[in-house]
Write a protein that holds these residues in place. Structure first.
Motif, PDB file in Angstrom:
ATOM      1  N   GLN A   1      33.921  26.197  34.713  1.00  0.00           N
ATOM      2  CA  GLN A   1      34.287  25.364  35.719  1.00  0.00           C
ATOM      3  C   GLN A   1      34.709  26.133  36.991  1.00  0.00           C
ATOM      4  N   LEU A   2      35.315  27.492  36.519  1.00  0.00           N
ATOM      5  CA  LEU A   2      35.929  28.329  37.481  1.00  0.00           C
ATOM      6  C   LEU A   2      35.093  28.791  38.539  1.00  0.00           C
ATOM      7  N   LYS A   3      35.580  28.759  40.060  1.00  0.00           N
ATOM      8  CA  LYS A   3      34.687  29.107  40.962  1.00  0.00           C
ATOM      9  C   LYS A   3      35.503  30.267  41.476  1.00  0.00           C
ATOM     10  N   GLU A   4      35.046  31.080  42.655  1.00  0.00           N
ATOM     11  CA  GLU A   4      35.625  32.299  43.310  1.00  0.00           C
ATOM     12  C   GLU A   4      36.744  31.821  43.763  1.00  0.00           C
ATOM     13  N   LYS A   5      36.732  30.624  44.610  1.00  0.00           N
ATOM     14  CA  LYS A   5      38.075  30.249  45.183  1.00  0.00           C
ATOM     15  C   LYS A   5      39.394  30.000  44.218  1.00  0.00           C
ATOM     16  N   HIS A   6      38.975  29.838  43.137  1.00  0.00           N
ATOM     17  CA  HIS A   6      40.027  29.761  42.041  1.00  0.00           C
ATOM     18  C   HIS A   6      40.584  31.032  41.687  1.00  0.00           C
ATOM     19  N   LEU A   7      39.636  32.092  41.479  1.00  0.00           N
ATOM     20  CA  LEU A   7      40.124  33.443  41.245  1.00  0.00           C
ATOM     21  C   LEU A   7      40.806  33.971  42.411  1.00  0.00           C
ATOM     22  N   ALA A   8      40.530  33.836  43.545  1.00  0.00           N
ATOM     23  CA  ALA A   8      41.266  34.088  44.711  1.00  0.00           C
ATOM     24  C   ALA A   8      42.660  33.400  44.832  1.00  0.00           C
ATOM     25  N   ALA A   9      42.692  32.151  44.371  1.00  0.00           N
ATOM     26  CA  ALA A   9      43.902  31.588  44.466  1.00  0.00           C
ATOM     27  C   ALA A   9      44.977  32.335  43.414  1.00  0.00           C
ATOM     28  N   GLY A  10      44.292  32.501  42.083  1.00  0.00           N
ATOM     29  CA  GLY A  10      44.935  33.095  41.220  1.00  0.00           C
ATOM     30  C   GLY A  10      45.687  34.453  41.485  1.00  0.00           C
ATOM     31  N   ARG A  11      44.858  35.187  42.277  1.00  0.00           N
ATOM     32  CA  ARG A  11      45.183  36.486  42.743  1.00  0.00           C
ATOM     33  C   ARG A  11      46.343  36.270  43.834  1.00  0.00           C
ATOM     34  N   ALA A  12      46.423  35.308  44.496  1.00  0.00           N
ATOM     35  CA  ALA A  12      47.238  35.119  45.711  1.00  0.00           C
ATOM     36  C   ALA A  12      48.603  34.608  45.121  1.00  0.00           C
ATOM     37  N   TYR A  13      48.424  33.852  44.048  1.00  0.00           N
ATOM     38  CA  TYR A  13      49.418  33.415  43.364  1.00  0.00           C
ATOM     39  C   TYR A  13      50.308  34.626  42.540  1.00  0.00           C
ATOM     40  N   ARG A  14      49.650  35.298  41.775  1.00  0.00           N
ATOM     41  CA  ARG A  14      49.958  36.554  40.988  1.00  0.00           C
ATOM     42  C   ARG A  14      50.647  37.553  41.969  1.00  0.00           C
ATOM     43  N   GLU A  15      50.175  37.738  43.093  1.00  0.00           N
ATOM     44  CA  GLU A  15      50.787  38.684  44.042  1.00  0.00           C
ATOM     45  C   GLU A  15      51.992  37.937  44.653  1.00  0.00           C
ATOM     46  N   ARG A  16      52.205  36.850  44.901  1.00  0.00           N
ATOM     47  CA  ARG A  16      53.483  35.894  45.174  1.00  0.00           C
ATOM     48  C   ARG A  16      54.496  36.600  44.244  1.00  0.00           C
ATOM     49  N   MET A  17      53.916  35.971  43.139  1.00  0.00           N
ATOM     50  CA  MET A  17      55.048  36.342  42.087  1.00  0.00           C
ATOM     51  C   MET A  17      55.594  37.549  41.667  1.00  0.00           C
ATOM     52  N   GLU A  18      54.598  38.435  42.083  1.00  0.00           N
ATOM     53  CA  GLU A  18      55.122  40.040  41.776  1.00  0.00           C
ATOM     54  C   GLU A  18      55.800  40.370  42.907  1.00  0.00           C
ATOM     55  N   ARG A  19      55.767  39.899  44.298  1.00  0.00           N
ATOM     56  CA  ARG A  19      56.678  40.076  45.394  1.00  0.00           C
ATOM     57  C   ARG A  19      58.110  39.406  45.150  1.00  0.00           C
ATOM     58  N   LYS A  20      58.220  38.355  44.445  1.00  0.00           N
ATOM     59  CA  LYS A  20      59.398  37.768  44.284  1.00  0.00           C
ATOM     60  C   LYS A  20      60.201  38.397  43.109  1.00  0.00           C
ATOM     61  N   ALA A  21      59.349  38.938  42.168  1.00  0.00           N
ATOM     62  CA  ALA A  21      59.992  39.513  41.143  1.00  0.00           C
ATOM     63  C   ALA A  21      60.811  40.790  41.514  1.00  0.00           C
ATOM     64  N   ALA A  22      59.967  41.558  42.531  1.00  0.00           N
ATOM     65  CA  ALA A  22      60.270  42.784  43.016  1.00  0.00           C
ATOM     66  C   ALA A  22      61.732  42.732  43.962  1.00  0.00           C
ATOM     67  N   ARG A  23      61.760  41.529  44.697  1.00  0.00           N
ATOM     68  CA  ARG A  23      62.881  41.159  45.341  1.00  0.00           C
ATOM     69  C   ARG A  23      63.976  41.235  44.646  1.00  0.00           C
ATOM     70  N   ARG A  24      64.022  40.512  43.473  1.00  0.00           N
ATOM     71  CA  ARG A  24      65.121  40.306  42.448  1.00  0.00           C
ATOM     72  C   ARG A  24      65.709  41.573  41.787  1.00  0.00           C
ATOM     73  N   ARG A  25      65.091  42.585  41.978  1.00  0.00           N
ATOM     74  CA  ARG A  25      65.527  43.858  41.328  1.00  0.00           C
ATOM     75  C   ARG A  25      66.334  44.697  42.108  1.00  0.00           C
TER      76      ARG A  25
END
Length: 64
Positions: free
Chosen positions: A40-64
């Protein structure tokens, strides 16, 4: 209005935070996604997952 609420309840009933957490933990542990989800996964789902992961990585980097 009641019909819309009923539709949304029935449509979203199979999903829960607990199921998502278990699925995510299994995936991060190296287990592949179940076939029913993979098909059921589509390319838009994968792109949204990448964007979410990048957001979480930036958020984690700010906490350090």
């Amino acid at each position: 209005m009641a019909g819309g609420v009923t539709y949304m309840f029935v449509h979203n009933a199979p999903y829960s935070d607990a199921k998502f957490t278990a699925l995510r933990d299994n995936y991060l542990a190296g287990k592949p996604l179940p076939r029913t989800i993979r098909t059921q996964l589509k390319e838009k789902h994968l792109a949204a997952g990448r964007a979410y992961r990048e957001r979480m990585e930036r958020k984690a980097a700010r906490r350090r």
